[in-house]
Structure formats: structure tokens, C-alpha cells
Design a protein around this motif. Sequence first.
Motif, PDB file in Angstrom:
ATOM      1  N   SER A  14      -2.628   7.932  -3.838  1.00 31.87           N
ATOM      2  CA  SER A  14      -2.803   8.749  -2.717  1.00 31.87           C
ATOM      3  C   SER A  14      -3.441   8.785  -1.797  1.00 31.87           C
ATOM      4  O   SER A  14      -3.451   8.906  -0.543  1.00 31.87           O
ATOM      5  N   VAL A  15      -4.725   8.330  -2.698  1.00 27.21           N
ATOM      6  CA  VAL A  15      -6.001   8.287  -1.437  1.00 27.21           C
ATOM      7  C   VAL A  15      -5.599   6.397  -1.246  1.00 27.21           C
ATOM      8  O   VAL A  15      -5.654   6.605   0.132  1.00 27.21           O
ATOM      9  N   THR A  16      -4.850   6.082  -0.965  1.00 28.21           N
ATOM     10  CA  THR A  16      -4.691   4.648  -0.452  1.00 28.21           C
ATOM     11  C   THR A  16      -4.052   4.401   0.200  1.00 28.21           C
ATOM     12  O   THR A  16      -4.044   4.603   1.951  1.00 28.21           O
ATOM     13  N   ILE A  17      -2.751   5.904   0.088  1.00 26.37           N
ATOM     14  CA  ILE A  17      -1.876   5.911   1.299  1.00 26.37           C
ATOM     15  C   ILE A  17      -2.470   6.951   1.895  1.00 26.37           C
ATOM     16  O   ILE A  17      -2.313   6.698   3.803  1.00 26.37           O
ATOM     17  N   GLY A  18      -3.473   7.743   2.083  1.00 21.47           N
ATOM     18  CA  GLY A  18      -4.015   8.722   3.026  1.00 21.47           C
ATOM     19  C   GLY A  18      -4.640   7.717   4.030  1.00 21.47           C
ATOM     20  O   GLY A  18      -5.121   7.499   5.065  1.00 21.47           O
ATOM     21  N   ILE A  19      -5.799   7.222   3.071  1.00 20.56           N
ATOM     22  CA  ILE A  19      -6.327   5.898   3.634  1.00 20.56           C
ATOM     23  C   ILE A  19      -6.037   4.825   5.035  1.00 20.56           C
ATOM     24  O   ILE A  19      -6.516   4.622   5.778  1.00 20.56           O
ATOM     25  N   VAL A  76      -2.753  -6.436   3.122  1.00 17.61           N
ATOM     26  CA  VAL A  76      -1.427  -6.309   3.527  1.00 17.61           C
ATOM     27  C   VAL A  76      -0.251  -5.436   4.696  1.00 17.61           C
ATOM     28  O   VAL A  76       0.421  -5.981   5.325  1.00 17.61           O
ATOM     29  N   LEU A  77      -0.861  -4.297   3.453  1.00 19.72           N
ATOM     30  CA  LEU A  77      -0.466  -2.642   4.592  1.00 19.72           C
ATOM     31  C   LEU A  77      -0.508  -2.874   5.798  1.00 19.72           C
ATOM     32  O   LEU A  77      -0.092  -2.664   6.725  1.00 19.72           O
ATOM     33  N   VAL A  78      -1.518  -2.363   5.854  1.00 20.16           N
ATOM     34  CA  VAL A  78      -2.473  -2.143   6.909  1.00 20.16           C
ATOM     35  C   VAL A  78      -2.794  -3.256   8.182  1.00 20.16           C
ATOM     36  O   VAL A  78      -1.691  -2.748   8.910  1.00 20.16           O
ATOM     37  N   GLY A  79      -2.815  -3.805   7.267  1.00 21.76           N
ATOM     38  CA  GLY A  79      -2.267  -5.445   8.882  1.00 21.76           C
ATOM     39  C   GLY A  79      -0.980  -5.894   8.875  1.00 21.76           C
ATOM     40  O   GLY A  79      -0.823  -5.720  10.066  1.00 21.76           O
ATOM     41  N   SER A  80      -0.120  -5.383   7.947  1.00 24.80           N
ATOM     42  CA  SER A  80       1.009  -5.647   8.913  1.00 24.80           C
ATOM     43  C   SER A  80       2.075  -4.074   9.277  1.00 24.80           C
ATOM     44  O   SER A  80       2.697  -4.509  10.474  1.00 24.80           O
ATOM     45  N   ILE A  82      -0.192  -2.432  11.447  1.00 27.38           N
ATOM     46  CA  ILE A  82      -0.800  -2.549  12.489  1.00 27.38           C
ATOM     47  C   ILE A  82      -0.083  -4.049  13.541  1.00 27.38           C
ATOM     48  O   ILE A  82       0.268  -3.817  14.676  1.00 27.38           O
ATOM     49  N   TYR A  83       0.474  -4.878  12.928  1.00 25.56           N
ATOM     50  CA  TYR A  83       0.907  -5.520  13.653  1.00 25.56           C
ATOM     51  C   TYR A  83       2.466  -5.126  13.916  1.00 25.56           C
ATOM     52  O   TYR A  83       2.626  -5.617  15.227  1.00 25.56           O
ATOM     53  N   PHE A  84       2.736  -4.967  13.017  1.00 27.39           N
ATOM     54  CA  PHE A  84       4.875  -4.925  13.794  1.00 27.39           C
ATOM     55  C   PHE A  84       4.452  -3.016  14.437  1.00 27.39           C
ATOM     56  O   PHE A  84       5.479  -3.442  15.784  1.00 27.39           O
ATOM     57  N   LEU A  85       3.512  -2.618  14.210  1.00 26.75           N
ATOM     58  CA  LEU A  85       3.706  -1.167  15.648  1.00 26.75           C
ATOM     59  C   LEU A  85       2.759  -1.542  16.762  1.00 26.75           C
ATOM     60  O   LEU A  85       2.933  -0.763  17.241  1.00 26.75           O
ATOM     61  N   TYR A  86       2.035  -1.900  16.862  1.00 25.35           N
ATOM     62  CA  TYR A  86       1.179  -2.009  18.379  1.00 25.35           C
ATOM     63  C   TYR A  86       1.263  -3.866  18.796  1.00 25.35           C
ATOM     64  O   TYR A  86       0.368  -3.311  20.065  1.00 25.35           O
ATOM     65  N   PHE A  87       1.344  -4.268  17.855  1.00 26.48           N
ATOM     66  CA  PHE A  87       1.193  -6.008  19.146  1.00 26.48           C
ATOM     67  C   PHE A  87       3.179  -6.626  18.760  1.00 26.48           C
ATOM     68  O   PHE A  87       4.113  -6.230  18.648  1.00 26.48           O
TER      69      PHE A  87
END
Length: 87
Positions: A14-19, A76-80, A82-87
Motif C-alpha cells: 500500500s505504501v508503494t502504491i501511495g508513493i 519500472v512502474l513509475v517509469g512506465s 510516466i512514459y505512457f502518460l506524459y510523453f
Amino acid sequence: MKKDKQVLYFYMISVTIGITLIAMAIIKYIVEVNEPKGYLIIILGFVLTFNYIIYLEKKAGISKKVIWVRNSLYIVLVGSFIYFLYF
């Protein structure tokens, strides 16, 4: 004992999802506002918070291997996202 580990892992997930959600909001803010002065404060605050969470996980007795796996998946989760949503 096994129930305690399950509770620890639940909170760790749950902390990982929140972060992850916070990181996505930070990136969205940086992309939309584009204010160079705020970058350092935002990134520094995020890094300090993330380091404190890692410290608490170590104090809770979670092994380094699990922490490294979680951090790798998080990057990997945050990077993907960010890549798919903002670029």
C-alpha cells in the motif's frame, strides 16, 4: 508469525502504491507548471520521504532482498507510467 509478515507486506504494497501516485502527481506538476525553482524542493522532499520509508522497512525487519525487489518494481512502474502518460 506468518500473519505478522502478511500484514507487513500488505502495508509495504500500500505504501508503494501511495508513493507511485505521489510520484505521478509530482511529475504532472513539473510538466504543467514548468517552474525551475520548485523542482529541487519537490524532488528533495520526495527523496527524503522515500529514504525514511526504506528506514522504517528495515526497522520492521523486512529483508534487504525484498526491499530491493520492491524498489526495482517501483522504478519500472513509475517509469512506465510516466512514459505512457506524459510523453
